[in-house]
Scaffold this active site. Structure first.
Site, PDB file in Angstrom:
ATOM      1  N   THR A   1       0.839  -1.197   0.000  1.00 56.45           N
ATOM      2  CA  THR A   1       0.000   0.000   0.000  1.00 56.45           C
ATOM      3  C   THR A   1       0.876   1.249   0.000  1.00 56.45           C
ATOM      4  O   THR A   1       2.101   1.163  -0.151  1.00 56.45           O
ATOM      5  CB  THR A   1      -1.040  -0.049   1.153  1.00 56.45           C
TER       6      THR A   1
ATOM      7  N   LYS B   1       3.635   1.347  -3.859  1.00 57.10           N
ATOM      8  CA  LYS B   1       3.117   0.555  -4.993  1.00 57.10           C
ATOM      9  C   LYS B   1       3.969   0.671  -6.268  1.00 57.10           C
ATOM     10  O   LYS B   1       4.124  -0.304  -6.997  1.00 57.10           O
ATOM     11  CB  LYS B   1       1.670   0.963  -5.306  1.00 57.10           C
TER      12      LYS B   1
ATOM     13  N   ASP C   1      -6.615  -3.687  -7.933  1.00 55.32           N
ATOM     14  CA  ASP C   1      -7.507  -2.562  -7.587  1.00 55.32           C
ATOM     15  C   ASP C   1      -8.645  -2.418  -8.608  1.00 55.32           C
ATOM     16  O   ASP C   1      -9.795  -2.188  -8.237  1.00 55.32           O
ATOM     17  CB  ASP C   1      -6.719  -1.254  -7.500  1.00 55.32           C
TER      18      ASP C   1
ATOM     19  N   GLY D   1     -10.741  12.720 -10.914  1.00 56.61           N
ATOM     20  CA  GLY D   1      -9.427  12.427 -10.334  1.00 56.61           C
ATOM     21  C   GLY D   1      -8.532  11.725 -11.335  1.00 56.61           C
ATOM     22  O   GLY D   1      -9.020  11.095 -12.293  1.00 56.61           O
TER      23      GLY D   1
ATOM     24  N   GLY E   1      -5.252  10.165 -10.108  1.00 57.27           N
ATOM     25  CA  GLY E   1      -4.169   9.542  -9.352  1.00 57.27           C
ATOM     26  C   GLY E   1      -4.092   8.048  -9.639  1.00 57.27           C
ATOM     27  O   GLY E   1      -4.615   7.556 -10.644  1.00 57.27           O
TER      28      GLY E   1
ATOM     29  N   ILE F   1     -14.974   5.976  -4.469  1.00 57.93           N
ATOM     30  CA  ILE F   1     -14.039   5.034  -3.841  1.00 57.93           C
ATOM     31  C   ILE F   1     -13.781   5.408  -2.380  1.00 57.93           C
ATOM     32  O   ILE F   1     -13.214   4.630  -1.638  1.00 57.93           O
ATOM     33  CB  ILE F   1     -12.726   4.850  -4.617  1.00 57.93           C
TER      34      ILE F   1
ATOM     35  N   TYR G   1     -14.722   5.513   1.301  1.00 56.20           N
ATOM     36  CA  TYR G   1     -15.678   4.705   2.083  1.00 56.20           C
ATOM     37  C   TYR G   1     -15.781   5.165   3.538  1.00 56.20           C
ATOM     38  O   TYR G   1     -16.417   4.503   4.358  1.00 56.20           O
ATOM     39  CB  TYR G   1     -15.363   3.208   1.983  1.00 56.20           C
TER      40      TYR G   1
HETATM   41  P1  ATR Z   1      -4.600   7.952  -5.293  1.00 57.34           P
HETATM   42  O1  ATR Z   1      -3.378   7.228  -5.717  1.00 57.34           O
HETATM   43  O2  ATR Z   1      -5.265   7.396  -4.070  1.00 57.34           O
HETATM   44  O3  ATR Z   1      -5.580   8.125  -6.413  1.00 57.34           O
HETATM   45  P2  ATR Z   1      -3.417  10.609  -5.492  1.00 57.34           P
HETATM   46  O4  ATR Z   1      -2.499  10.196  -6.567  1.00 57.34           O
HETATM   47  O5  ATR Z   1      -2.884  11.452  -4.379  1.00 57.34           O
HETATM   48  O6  ATR Z   1      -4.103   9.367  -4.760  1.00 57.34           O
HETATM   49  O7  ATR Z   1      -4.681  11.350  -6.153  1.00 57.34           O
HETATM   50  C1  ATR Z   1      -5.599  12.086  -5.438  1.00 57.34           C
HETATM   51  C2  ATR Z   1      -6.624  12.708  -6.390  1.00 57.34           C
HETATM   52  O8  ATR Z   1      -7.473  13.576  -5.629  1.00 57.34           O
HETATM   53  C3  ATR Z   1      -5.983  13.558  -7.476  1.00 57.34           C
HETATM   54  O9  ATR Z   1      -6.774  13.446  -8.639  1.00 57.34           O
HETATM   55  C4  ATR Z   1      -6.069  14.953  -6.872  1.00 57.34           C
HETATM   56  O10 ATR Z   1      -6.055  15.988  -7.817  1.00 57.34           O
HETATM   57  P3  ATR Z   1      -4.631  16.633  -8.301  1.00 57.34           P
HETATM   58  O11 ATR Z   1      -4.071  15.681  -9.308  1.00 57.34           O
HETATM   59  O12 ATR Z   1      -4.993  17.952  -8.876  1.00 57.34           O
HETATM   60  O13 ATR Z   1      -3.778  16.730  -7.065  1.00 57.34           O
HETATM   61  C5  ATR Z   1      -7.416  14.884  -6.202  1.00 57.34           C
HETATM   62  N1  ATR Z   1      -7.562  15.907  -5.166  1.00 57.34           N
HETATM   63  C6  ATR Z   1      -7.030  15.910  -3.936  1.00 57.34           C
HETATM   64  N2  ATR Z   1      -7.377  17.046  -3.259  1.00 57.34           N
HETATM   65  C7  ATR Z   1      -8.136  17.785  -4.118  1.00 57.34           C
HETATM   66  C8  ATR Z   1      -8.800  19.046  -4.027  1.00 57.34           C
HETATM   67  N3  ATR Z   1      -8.742  19.807  -2.909  1.00 57.34           N
HETATM   68  N4  ATR Z   1      -9.497  19.481  -5.119  1.00 57.34           N
HETATM   69  C9  ATR Z   1      -9.562  18.744  -6.248  1.00 57.34           C
HETATM   70  N5  ATR Z   1      -8.965  17.529  -6.383  1.00 57.34           N
HETATM   71  C10 ATR Z   1      -8.254  17.069  -5.338  1.00 57.34           C
END
Ligand code: ATR
Length: 284
Positions: A66, A70, A106, A132, A134, A223, A225
């Site tokens: 985790t 990863k 996943d 999103g 990420g 996603i 929860y």
């Molecule tokens: P994971 O691997 O769990 O998907 P991550 O790579 O940190 O985690 O991605 C988090 C997502 O939440 C990203 O799409 C992020 O947007 P950015 O790419 O612009 O960072 C989004 N996210 C987090 N906080 C946010 C906020 N305040 N407003 C809009 N999007 C947000």
């Protein structure tokens, strides 16, 4: 009770104290009366390579990986399945003849959760919108392309990350501007809307999302929860859309690892869901 022949698996993360995986695998181990254990492995990023490479020597059957390891695990595995290759990250490792075999479950977990809980079922003839860009978005896009969806739209605060994913996954994936996420170009003719951002999670800012342009038949899932029913899911439910909460993704992604390590195919039962929910309620 463990004997000297007990099978060992675990989860490597940093921090790892929040992980629900030991509870989840512990439930299945007890249910199947398996001589085995699943332990949390708090491994600092500096030590990850050494700890990861030691797993075969310690006799582990495998591990889950985790945050934040990863991608590092992806780079260190001896071989990878197609999902891990497409996603660029590994969440499940099976050790066979001393070799570290990486996979990514996943996307499987995401799709199995929809199959399990969506009524009516997801219309795979229609487009999906992913909020999103990420790691979670990446695994979900992989699963949706695999399931045959004709178009996947991504919208992300940082547009460049969405464009990067569109490049990786090719012409089925298009990018919508974050400010237009509630507009007809984002929500028109949609079969599925998925939040993969951390917005709406307990302790995080809310997800602001207008749903007026959404067809009432569009399936909405999150996603996140914790809380189980996010504001997005509640708003969707209030206007009559079918919804699926995010807990099942966590439960289903764990199935392939358990089966490889311990030799039994586990079930995601209502009893298991309730066991995890009770634990979450105790902690909050
Ligand atoms: P994971 O691997 O769990 O998907 P991550 O790579 O940190 O985690 O991605 C988090 C997502 O939440 C990203 O799409 C992020 O947007 P950015 O790419 O612009 O960072 C989004 N996210 C987090 N906080 C946010 C906020 N305040 N407003 C809009 N999007 C947000």
């Amino acid at each position: 009770m463990l004997t000297g022949k007990a099978k060992i698996a675990g989860v490597m993360g940093w921090p790892v104290g929040h992980s629900l995986s030991p509870l989840l695998h512990g439930f299945w181990l007890a249910q199947h009366k398996i001589d085995g254990t699943y332990i949390p492995l708090a491994v600092h990023p500096e030590n990850f390579e050494q700890a990861f490479r030691a797993l075969p020597k310690l006799g582990f059957q495998g591990v889950n990986i985790t945050v934040p390891h990863k991608e590092k695990a992806f780079a260190l595995c001896d071989d990878l399945d197609d999902a891990a290759k497409a996603i660029g990250a590994v969440n499940t490792v099976h050790i066979v003849d001393g070799m570290l075999r990486g996979s990514n479950t996943d996307g499987f977990g995401f799709f199995e959760n929809l199959r399990d809980r969506a009524d009516p079922k997801l219309n795979t003839q229609k487009s999906a919108l992913i909020l999103g860009a990420g790691g979670a978005a990446r695994s979900i896009i992989y699963a949706l392309i695999d399931a045959g969806l004709p178009e996947i739209r991504i919208t992300n605060r940082t547009r460049a990350r969405a464009e990067m994913l569109a490049q990786v996954f090719g012409p089925l994936v298009t990018v919508v501007d974050w400010d237009d996420r509630g507009g007809p170009a984002a929500l028109g003719s949609l079969g599925l809307l998925v939040n993969t951002t951390s917005l709406g999670m307990t302790g995080q800012p809310p997800l602001e999302m207008a749903l007026d342009n959404l067809d009432p038949k569009t399936l909405v899932t999150d996603i996140v929860y914790a809380p189980l029913i996010t504001d997005l899911l509640r708003s969707a439910q209030d206007r009559g859309n079918p919804i699926v909460d995010g807990l099942g993704m966590l439960l289903h992604q764990a199935r392939p690892g358990f089966e490889k390590w311990f030799g039994k195919a586990p079930m995601v039962s209502p009893k298991l869901r309730q066991f995890i929910l009770d634990h979450m309620a105790q902690k909050s």
